[in-house]
Design a protein around this motif. Sequence first.
Motif, PDB file in Angstrom:
ATOM      1  N   LEU A  15       0.841  -1.204   0.000  1.00 52.52           N
ATOM      2  CA  LEU A  15       0.000   0.000   0.000  1.00 52.52           C
ATOM      3  C   LEU A  15       0.876   1.254   0.000  1.00 52.52           C
ATOM      4  CD1 LEU A  15      -2.843  -0.957   2.518  1.00 52.52           C
ATOM      5  CD2 LEU A  15      -3.079  -0.563   0.059  1.00 52.52           C
ATOM      6  N   GLY A  16       0.556   2.182  -0.891  1.00 55.50           N
ATOM      7  CA  GLY A  16       1.293   3.439  -0.951  1.00 55.50           C
ATOM      8  C   GLY A  16       2.545   3.389  -1.791  1.00 55.50           C
ATOM      9  N   LYS A  17       2.930   2.223  -2.284  1.00 58.12           N
ATOM     10  CA  LYS A  17       4.135   2.126  -3.102  1.00 58.12           C
ATOM     11  C   LYS A  17       3.896   2.656  -4.506  1.00 58.12           C
ATOM     12  CE  LYS A  17       6.572  -1.775  -0.968  1.00 58.12           C
ATOM     13  NZ  LYS A  17       7.119  -3.139  -1.207  1.00 58.12           N
ATOM     14  N   LYS A  18       4.950   3.234  -5.086  1.00 55.86           N
ATOM     15  CA  LYS A  18       4.888   3.660  -6.477  1.00 55.86           C
ATOM     16  C   LYS A  18       5.440   2.556  -7.374  1.00 55.86           C
ATOM     17  CE  LYS A  18       5.547   8.586  -5.464  1.00 55.86           C
ATOM     18  NZ  LYS A  18       6.382   9.775  -5.748  1.00 55.86           N
ATOM     19  N   GLY A  19       5.142   2.659  -8.659  1.00 53.63           N
ATOM     20  CA  GLY A  19       5.725   1.748  -9.625  1.00 53.63           C
ATOM     21  C   GLY A  19       5.044   0.408  -9.736  1.00 53.63           C
ATOM     22  N   LEU A  20       3.981   0.194  -8.969  1.00 56.01           N
ATOM     23  CA  LEU A  20       3.251  -1.067  -9.099  1.00 56.01           C
ATOM     24  C   LEU A  20       2.416  -1.049 -10.380  1.00 56.01           C
ATOM     25  CD1 LEU A  20       1.994  -1.542  -5.426  1.00 56.01           C
ATOM     26  CD2 LEU A  20       3.977  -2.613  -6.505  1.00 56.01           C
ATOM     27  N   ALA A  21       2.224  -2.211 -10.956  1.00 51.84           N
ATOM     28  CA  ALA A  21       1.475  -2.303 -12.215  1.00 51.84           C
ATOM     29  C   ALA A  21       0.033  -1.863 -12.021  1.00 51.84           C
ATOM     30  CB  ALA A  21       1.517  -3.735 -12.743  1.00 51.84           C
ATOM     31  N   ASN A  22      -0.494  -1.138 -13.002  1.00 52.21           N
ATOM     32  CA  ASN A  22      -1.896  -0.723 -12.985  1.00 52.21           C
ATOM     33  C   ASN A  22      -2.817  -1.738 -13.638  1.00 52.21           C
ATOM     34  OD1 ASN A  22      -1.579   1.784 -11.707  1.00 52.21           O
ATOM     35  ND2 ASN A  22      -0.975   2.765 -13.622  1.00 52.21           N
ATOM     36  N   TYR A  23      -2.219  -2.719 -14.322  1.00 52.51           N
ATOM     37  CA  TYR A  23      -3.012  -3.679 -15.084  1.00 52.51           C
ATOM     38  C   TYR A  23      -2.516  -5.095 -14.811  1.00 52.51           C
ATOM     39  CZ  TYR A  23      -4.358   0.538 -17.531  1.00 52.51           C
ATOM     40  OH  TYR A  23      -4.813   1.792 -17.809  1.00 52.51           O
ATOM     41  N   ASN A  24      -3.439  -6.028 -14.932  1.00 54.74           N
ATOM     42  CA  ASN A  24      -3.100  -7.433 -14.744  1.00 54.74           C
ATOM     43  C   ASN A  24      -4.034  -8.252 -15.639  1.00 54.74           C
ATOM     44  OD1 ASN A  24      -2.666 -10.097 -13.758  1.00 54.74           O
ATOM     45  ND2 ASN A  24      -2.043  -9.266 -11.775  1.00 54.74           N
ATOM     46  N   THR A  25      -3.467  -9.106 -16.477  1.00 58.04           N
ATOM     47  CA  THR A  25      -4.295  -9.883 -17.401  1.00 58.04           C
ATOM     48  C   THR A  25      -4.923 -11.109 -16.745  1.00 58.04           C
ATOM     49  OG1 THR A  25      -2.345 -11.116 -18.160  1.00 58.04           O
ATOM     50  CG2 THR A  25      -2.972  -9.158 -19.421  1.00 58.04           C
ATOM     51  N   ASP A  26      -4.503 -11.431 -15.528  1.00 59.33           N
ATOM     52  CA  ASP A  26      -5.067 -12.572 -14.814  1.00 59.33           C
ATOM     53  C   ASP A  26      -6.392 -12.176 -14.190  1.00 59.33           C
ATOM     54  OD1 ASP A  26      -5.741 -14.698 -13.150  1.00 59.33           O
ATOM     55  OD2 ASP A  26      -3.653 -15.111 -12.622  1.00 59.33           O
ATOM     56  N   PRO A  27      -7.522 -12.786 -14.597  1.00 59.98           N
ATOM     57  CA  PRO A  27      -8.834 -12.374 -14.072  1.00 59.98           C
ATOM     58  C   PRO A  27      -9.003 -12.615 -12.579  1.00 59.98           C
ATOM     59  CG  PRO A  27      -9.027 -14.391 -15.361  1.00 59.98           C
ATOM     60  CD  PRO A  27      -7.634 -13.883 -15.576  1.00 59.98           C
ATOM     61  N   GLN A  28      -8.087 -13.363 -11.970  1.00 60.49           N
ATOM     62  CA  GLN A  28      -8.158 -13.541 -10.518  1.00 60.49           C
ATOM     63  C   GLN A  28      -7.766 -12.267  -9.782  1.00 60.49           C
ATOM     64  OE1 GLN A  28      -9.187 -16.067  -8.719  1.00 60.49           O
ATOM     65  NE2 GLN A  28      -9.372 -17.708 -10.203  1.00 60.49           N
ATOM     66  N   TYR A  29      -7.061 -11.348 -10.479  1.00 61.36           N
ATOM     67  CA  TYR A  29      -6.489 -10.193  -9.790  1.00 61.36           C
ATOM     68  C   TYR A  29      -6.901  -8.852 -10.398  1.00 61.36           C
ATOM     69  CZ  TYR A  29      -3.622 -14.033  -8.134  1.00 61.36           C
ATOM     70  OH  TYR A  29      -3.211 -15.228  -7.609  1.00 61.36           O
ATOM     71  N   ASN A  30      -7.852  -8.839 -11.325  1.00 64.64           N
ATOM     72  CA  ASN A  30      -8.285  -7.566 -11.894  1.00 64.64           C
ATOM     73  C   ASN A  30      -9.786  -7.366 -11.660  1.00 64.64           C
ATOM     74  OD1 ASN A  30      -9.596  -9.102 -13.935  1.00 64.64           O
ATOM     75  ND2 ASN A  30      -7.795  -9.011 -15.272  1.00 64.64           N
ATOM     76  N   VAL A  31     -10.392  -6.432 -12.390  1.00 65.65           N
ATOM     77  CA  VAL A  31     -11.794  -6.103 -12.137  1.00 65.65           C
ATOM     78  C   VAL A  31     -12.746  -7.245 -12.474  1.00 65.65           C
ATOM     79  CG1 VAL A  31     -11.573  -3.587 -12.316  1.00 65.65           C
ATOM     80  CG2 VAL A  31     -11.903  -4.942 -14.389  1.00 65.65           C
ATOM     81  N   VAL A  32     -12.281  -8.226 -13.259  1.00 65.71           N
ATOM     82  CA  VAL A  32     -13.122  -9.396 -13.521  1.00 65.71           C
ATOM     83  C   VAL A  32     -13.398 -10.144 -12.217  1.00 65.71           C
ATOM     84  CG1 VAL A  32     -13.298 -11.587 -14.768  1.00 65.71           C
ATOM     85  CG2 VAL A  32     -12.275  -9.606 -15.885  1.00 65.71           C
ATOM     86  N   ARG A  33     -12.397 -10.198 -11.354  1.00 66.65           N
ATOM     87  CA  ARG A  33     -12.577 -10.848 -10.048  1.00 66.65           C
ATOM     88  C   ARG A  33     -13.628 -10.113  -9.226  1.00 66.65           C
ATOM     89  NH1 ARG A  33      -9.340 -13.368  -6.120  1.00 66.65           N
ATOM     90  NH2 ARG A  33     -10.693 -13.950  -4.385  1.00 66.65           N
ATOM     91  N   VAL A  34     -13.611  -8.791  -9.285  1.00 64.45           N
ATOM     92  CA  VAL A  34     -14.602  -7.989  -8.555  1.00 64.45           C
ATOM     93  C   VAL A  34     -15.991  -8.229  -9.140  1.00 64.45           C
ATOM     94  CG1 VAL A  34     -15.265  -5.657  -7.861  1.00 64.45           C
ATOM     95  CG2 VAL A  34     -12.854  -6.256  -8.009  1.00 64.45           C
TER      96      VAL A  34
END
Length: 433
Positions: free
Chosen positions: A247-266
């Motif tokens: 939390l609060g770190k910079k440089g982390l990816a804004n996107y992830n193609t794995d549906p377990q970890y992106n808005v598809v999971r939500v």
Amino acid sequence: MNNKYKRKSLKKTALKILMIPLLIILSFFAIKAGIAIGNLVYNMDAGFVERIDTENFKTAINASLPIINTIYNSGNISVSVSGEIKSIVKAIFNFDLNSPLTILNVQSPLFLSYYNKEFKEKLAQQDQTPVPQATPSPAGSTPEASMTVSSPTPEAPALTPDVKVSPTPGDGPISYAVYEEKEDEEKDESDIVKKDKIEIHNYTSFKINLEQLLKEPFKINFDKKGPKVLIYQTHTSESFVLKEKDLGKKGLANYNTDPQYNVVRVGDELTKNLKKYGIDVLHNGTVHDSNFNSSYSASLKTIQKYVKSYPSLKIMFDIHRDGLANGQKLRVVTTVKGKNAAQIMFVVGTNGNGLPHPNWRENLKFAIALQQVLNEKYPGLTRPIWISKNRYNQQITNNSLIIEIGGDGNLLSECLESTKYLAEAVNIVINRK
């Protein structure tokens, strides 16, 4: 005795031979009769064919052949055939089928070295492109949710017939997931409408009579059998922070193609929570942002297919998350029942850019109804409703909304937590008498 047996045997053989042409003749007339009756039924003016309950037929087929439902509604990430295959390939060979870069990295140490050094450095430089600062959130928000409206990212905006993008974005505050032209949209009191704890940020030329809208009754008429709600994701790969330590770190990816970890999971979690209330809901996890510039055009094709296949659909939710474009991560969070939950924002499209969308106020009434319930039961969980000049495919059917759950700085777990309360609000609103 032998002669008598022979005669009987010959009679049986002759009878069998005679039965063959008789069977052919009867089959011919049966087929002709079937065709004639079928044509008669098809051409009847009484609407017999139209009255056949296709939803019961679809339900029976999906129950007997679950693979059909799984593939067609590929957002069911826990059982998606394609998702499982990709996960297995990734586990065995350590590359992602959706990302050619990872395949090259596995095959060549030279590519991997370039990817981890020069390529990532270039991405980091892009993330540092200066943009206007986000404006403070409304009074009463938690300190962690102090930034709720952001400017457009330097990454490719969505160029579609529904979405007009300024050649020089950054003319004012904008939701990250919306990507629209925001000339003369500086946040001031004339753009904000408030009443009874409902707050609307209006970035169109339309006048919003919130007092009148609150008086108008709102009810959804579910007049057909079959699924009632469709959930999908236009910007499918938008992702979140996965570990609390990040939390609060910079440089982390804004996107992830794995549906377990992106808005598809939500979207999948929201689907599960809606089903707990007995709501018949479909979730589609089709990847719409492989070409980011045509995301909304791609998702339009998806929802048009669903509307044609399921005329019973009355509600459509396009799930997004918000974000910042200055290298910072946006975390919008509050506490509900002792747990952190990502804040929720409803985005309502209009016909402010000249494209037809005459019933957009019906969508706004739906957003207001949901906001009312959430404000009453879980104060602080919602952010102001956002009204845009663009349509975002919401003209396809009434009760269509973009729902931004959290931001790119929120933990995935916080966004999943919020879906419980959103599902509860949807259930309350659609079951109002």
